[in-house]
Motif scaffolding. Structure first.
Motif, PDB file in Angstrom:
ATOM      1  N   GLY A 595       8.241  -9.024   0.175  1.00 35.47           N
ATOM      2  CA  GLY A 595       8.410  -7.446   0.336  1.00 35.47           C
ATOM      3  C   GLY A 595       7.462  -6.658  -0.460  1.00 35.47           C
ATOM      4  N   GLY A 596       6.662  -7.050  -1.396  1.00 37.30           N
ATOM      5  CA  GLY A 596       5.881  -6.411  -2.270  1.00 37.30           C
ATOM      6  C   GLY A 596       4.593  -5.580  -1.430  1.00 37.30           C
ATOM      7  N   LEU A 597       4.443  -4.313  -1.774  1.00 35.39           N
ATOM      8  CA  LEU A 597       3.455  -3.515  -1.156  1.00 35.39           C
ATOM      9  C   LEU A 597       2.448  -3.261  -2.205  1.00 35.39           C
ATOM     10  N   SER A 598       1.247  -2.269  -1.895  1.00 31.49           N
ATOM     11  CA  SER A 598       0.499  -1.800  -2.777  1.00 31.49           C
ATOM     12  C   SER A 598       1.137  -1.017  -3.856  1.00 31.49           C
ATOM     13  N   ARG A 599       0.337  -1.382  -5.119  1.00 32.79           N
ATOM     14  CA  ARG A 599       1.282  -0.728  -6.396  1.00 32.79           C
ATOM     15  C   ARG A 599       0.154  -0.700  -7.344  1.00 32.79           C
ATOM     16  N   GLY A 600       0.076   0.163  -8.398  1.00 35.90           N
ATOM     17  CA  GLY A 600      -0.620  -0.152  -9.413  1.00 35.90           C
ATOM     18  C   GLY A 600      -1.945  -0.138  -9.050  1.00 35.90           C
ATOM     19  N   SER A 601      -2.942  -1.146  -9.569  1.00 35.36           N
ATOM     20  CA  SER A 601      -4.081  -1.184  -9.338  1.00 35.36           C
ATOM     21  C   SER A 601      -4.734  -2.352  -8.494  1.00 35.36           C
ATOM     22  N   VAL A 602      -3.796  -2.275  -7.393  1.00 40.80           N
ATOM     23  CA  VAL A 602      -4.101  -3.370  -6.504  1.00 40.80           C
ATOM     24  C   VAL A 602      -3.707  -2.811  -5.004  1.00 40.80           C
ATOM     25  N   LEU A 603      -4.655  -3.033  -3.943  1.00 38.84           N
ATOM     26  CA  LEU A 603      -4.158  -2.516  -2.635  1.00 38.84           C
ATOM     27  C   LEU A 603      -4.070  -3.815  -1.932  1.00 38.84           C
ATOM     28  N   TYR A 604      -2.645  -4.070  -1.365  1.00 41.98           N
ATOM     29  CA  TYR A 604      -2.611  -5.189  -0.522  1.00 41.98           C
ATOM     30  C   TYR A 604      -2.673  -4.609   1.019  1.00 41.98           C
ATOM     31  N   THR A 605      -3.618  -5.269   1.625  1.00 41.71           N
ATOM     32  CA  THR A 605      -3.738  -4.987   3.054  1.00 41.71           C
ATOM     33  C   THR A 605      -2.578  -5.132   3.929  1.00 41.71           C
ATOM     34  N   ASP A 606      -2.346  -4.022   4.775  1.00 40.63           N
ATOM     35  CA  ASP A 606      -1.066  -4.209   5.289  1.00 40.63           C
ATOM     36  C   ASP A 606      -1.270  -3.451   6.955  1.00 40.63           C
ATOM     37  N   ALA A 607      -1.238  -4.394   7.940  1.00 42.64           N
ATOM     38  CA  ALA A 607      -1.381  -3.901   9.310  1.00 42.64           C
ATOM     39  C   ALA A 607      -0.683  -2.728   9.813  1.00 42.64           C
ATOM     40  N   GLU A 608       0.685  -2.660   8.924  1.00 44.78           N
ATOM     41  CA  GLU A 608       1.471  -1.731   9.434  1.00 44.78           C
ATOM     42  C   GLU A 608       1.412  -0.173   8.715  1.00 44.78           C
ATOM     43  N   GLY A 609       0.226  -0.362   7.795  1.00 46.87           N
ATOM     44  CA  GLY A 609       0.008   0.629   6.913  1.00 46.87           C
ATOM     45  C   GLY A 609      -0.804   1.821   7.521  1.00 46.87           C
ATOM     46  N   ASP A 610      -1.285   2.432   6.653  1.00 45.14           N
ATOM     47  CA  ASP A 610      -2.303   3.858   7.182  1.00 45.14           C
ATOM     48  C   ASP A 610      -3.646   3.512   6.168  1.00 45.14           C
ATOM     49  N   LEU A 611      -5.012   4.206   6.853  1.00 45.97           N
ATOM     50  CA  LEU A 611      -5.843   4.089   6.050  1.00 45.97           C
ATOM     51  C   LEU A 611      -5.858   5.341   5.005  1.00 45.97           C
ATOM     52  N   PRO A 612      -6.642   5.244   4.152  1.00 47.09           N
ATOM     53  CA  PRO A 612      -6.902   6.394   3.195  1.00 47.09           C
ATOM     54  C   PRO A 612      -7.441   7.824   4.084  1.00 47.09           C
ATOM     55  N   VAL A 613      -7.277   8.906   3.698  1.00 48.73           N
ATOM     56  CA  VAL A 613      -7.486  10.307   4.452  1.00 48.73           C
ATOM     57  C   VAL A 613      -8.991  10.216   4.019  1.00 48.73           C
ATOM     58  N   VAL A 614      -9.784  10.773   4.982  1.00 52.58           N
ATOM     59  CA  VAL A 614     -11.296  11.081   4.850  1.00 52.58           C
ATOM     60  C   VAL A 614     -11.380  12.315   5.483  1.00 52.58           C
TER      61      VAL A 614
END
Length: 681
Positions: A595-614
């Motif tokens: 169940g580990g998600l994005s943290r620290g200096s690593v982005l784990y791609t997650d289809a249920e997540g959000d894209l960064p805001v632009v």
């Protein structure tokens, strides 16, 4: 006296293996590595009374601490100036708050930071103090105080040089150069020695190997830098975690790396003033043509773009928490250009971003105030190179003096998002001893950090860890190494396997071609492409499958020219890197499966997540690869521990991190136990 003569004169015996007469050198403690942590450990051992010490290294003048740095390389320590309150406990809590860090290590690093710092001062490292003797500081990343200090771009190099002088000139400790780690020698749950391949002798020598018999092994080999192709680790820094993992040493937080923007020719962090000078970001095709600025595609607002560039100066490591709306979006846009679009990225200090006139009024209050304080706004309509030279001329001159040299007044500087530091590593206790008795990883080899750490904390950790390991050895592990017969029995199978690999790889090369260079390039590129700063469950699995197959077939397929010392070196180096990659990739898979998600200096791609805001006016969309969910600290109180027996698949457990100790004893009680055993144990 040359090295071969010294070894012949000091050998306490030889092990006969497959035509090799391998010399055995014996000492209470062997220190592997000649960086700041290794030299500190050797120096401290002698200071504490343990003079039976030998050092070995694969290349004395290589390594990260001697050859890496930044515009103003930081050393982190307890506050030693001013009226701002600080305490050992508060510094420990800062380190502990990074997540997944053991509290006893955090407290030790805080409590002994003054001791380690002043040892460096007395060794001749010129950390600046004011007229009253206060060692002034500044704030670094993830630092609530002003604990940071520096001697310039080469802080760690200066540390190495001063400590090296103490070890070689003051103590006369022998340093055996060009000896690459092959394997640990283990007996009954304890390290009893080390096997190295000698790169200072050729095929006609009685043995290409060296055995060291010892009670203690201080492992200051640095991080596993050879794992990644996109790397700011200096050339010649490879690491040797694979040998330790094969020997059963536990891994800790292996998934946690630090990535950041760095120039690639030469390799150097482009942090601090390089970003605060506000250069243009330009991408080109593979041949250097079709130059265009690319940040404006997603950051069209001039003031917003410049503010984010500025913040990269002291928010230099990629921080996934700052990707959605902060400065780390720049790292992702660089990654998109290089990895997804196949282009090259450059910093251009010759003209302003968007080729506009410089207008400081459009920056954030924080950025504008900094540039006001440094006098940049008084320059008027300046260019990035004028701002860089005004704020930090040595940072400009640094690139002129490197090989290859780059003149930022006339040339662009190629950059990429690079691996810079492994915050995880080999598991240690509060005295930096591993689960393998007598084996002490120090410096970056040790998994002493949390997910996040203040800038410069690694240099303090290396000095504190080396000092604590030496203290433990000098107090509690003074016995002689195991007897010759026991050692020979433990070392024989290790040496036989290495000799067989060498012989068979040479035979394959004699009837074919040397495959070491091609394979080394392939496996490092695979890691950067599939398991670097951006990774996914699928990409990690693909990399793990390929590395697993390569490691399984390595000893039966690799070919190496035995007349080439470079090929012999890489024969064992690649096996070590493959081992590290295999275990680390398995750790990444386990992290995601838990169940580990994005943290620290690593982005784990997650289809249920959000894209960064632009910017809302932007019509272009960021790639789905950048879709993420933040961990939000849900695993901060646990640590991933890796164990492997070298045969079956690695095993993983989550344990609670050790809390920060509470010491409330009366002074007299602490004094009494200190007189008994120096409170070591």
């Amino acid at each position: 006296m040359d090295q071969s003569t010294w070894i012949d004169q000091h050998a306490t015996g030889h092990l006969q293996v497959d035509g090799q007469s391998i010399p055995i050198v014996t000492a209470n403690t062997v220190v592997v590595g000649t960086g700041a942590a290794g030299y500190c450990a050797a120096d401290r051992l002698v200071m504490l009374g343990q003079k039976d010490v030998v050092m070995v290294t694969d290349k004395r003048r290589a390594g990260a601490s001697r050859n890496a740095g930044s515009d103003k390389q930081t050393y982190y320590k307890l506050t030693l100036a001013g009226a701002e309150p600080d305490s050992v406990r508060e510094m420990a809590e800062t380190l502990f708050s990074g997540g997944s860090m053991d509290g006893d290590i955090a407290l030790a690093e805080a409590a002994w930071s003054p001791r380690a710092f002043f040892h460096l001062v007395e060794s001749g490292v010129p950390f600046p103090h004011n007229a009253s003797g206060e060692y002034v500081g500044y704030k670094t990343d993830h630092d609530p105080r002003q604990r940071a200090t520096s001697v310039g771009p080469y802080t760690s190099r200066t540390m190495v040089e001063k400590l090296e002088g103490r070890v070689k000139d003051g103590h006369g400790i022998p340093v055996l150069d060009l000896c690459r780690v092959v394997d640990l020698v283990v007996e009954d749950g304890a390290v009893v020695g080390l096997l190295c391949v000698r790169l200072d002798v050729g095929a006609d020598h009685p043995s290409r190997f060296l055995l060291l018999r010892c009670t203690n092994l201080v492992y200051a080999t640095g991080g596993p830098a050879g794992m990644y192709a996109d790397s700011v680790y200096p050339n010649g820094q490879w690491g040797a975690n694979g040998a330790a993992l094969r020997a059963g040493v536990h891994g800790k937080n292996l998934t946690e790396w630090q990535f950041g923007l760095a120039s690639i020719h030469p390799r150097w962090n482009v942090s601090g003033t390089y970003m605060q000078a506000l250069p243009r970001f330009v991408s080109t095709d593979a041949d250097g043509g079709d130059a265009r600025e690319f940040l404006g595609e997603f950051l069209p607002d001039y003031g917003d773009q410049l503010t984010r560039i500025f913040l990269k100066g002291y928010q230099w490591p990629f921080d996934v928490r700052k990707a959605p709306e902060g400065s780390s979006l720049i790292d992702l846009l660089v990654y998109q250009e290089t990895k997804l679009r196949g282009r090259r990225v450059w910093l251009d200090f010759r003209a302003n971003p968007a080729e506009e006139h410089f207008d400081a009024s459009k920056l954030s209050d924080e950025a504008r105030a900094y540039l006001d304080a440094t006098g940049v706004t008084g320059l008027g309509d300046s260019t990035p190179i004028e701002r860089l030279q005004h704020m930090n001329r040595p940072a400009y001159e640094f690139y002129l003096q490197r090989n290859p040299g780059v003149d930022l007044e006339t040339d662009m500087l190629e950059v990429a998002v690079c691996a810079q530091h492994n915050n995880g590593g080999l598991e240690v206790d509060q005295w930096w001893q591993s689960n393998l008795a007598g084996f002490f990883p120090v410096g970056e080899a040790a998994g002493a950090h949390g997910v996040y750490r203040p800038g410069g904390a690694a240099l303090n950790s290396g000095q504190v860890g080396a000092t604590r390991a030496a203290s433990y050895i000098a107090q509690a592990r003074t016995e002689d190494p195991v007897d010759e017969g026991t050692f020979a029995s433990a070392a024989a199978p290790v040496a036989e396997r290495a000799a067989s690999l060498l012989k068979e790889a040479g035979a394959r090369a004699a009837s074919g071609t040397d495959g070491t260079d091609e394979l080394l390039t392939r496996i490092r590129r695979l890691m950067s492409d599939k398991a670097g700063v951006v990774r996914s469950r699928e990409s990690v699995a693909q990399a793990r499958e390929e590395i697993t197959a390569l490691l399984a077939g390595y000893e039966a397929t690799i070919a190496a020219d035995l007349d080439s010392r470079r090929s012999v070196s890489r024969l064992f180096l690649i096996r070590d890197i493959l081992t590290s990659q295999y275990v680390y990739l398995n750790a990444m898979e386990h992290y995601v499966a838990s169940g580990g998600l994005s943290r620290g200096s690593v982005l784990y791609t997650d289809a249920e997540g959000d894209l960064p805001v632009v910017d809302a006016s932007v019509s272009a969309a960021l790639p789905e690869l950048f879709r993420l969910r933040l961990d939000a600290g849900k695993l901060d109180d646990v640590i991933q521990v890796t164990s492997w027996d070298g045969a079956a698949d690695p095993e993983f457990t989550w344990r609670e991190r050790r809390p920060i100790p509470e010491h409330a004893e009366a002074f007299e009680n602490t004094w009494r136990t200190y007189r008994e055993n120096k409170n070591i144990g």
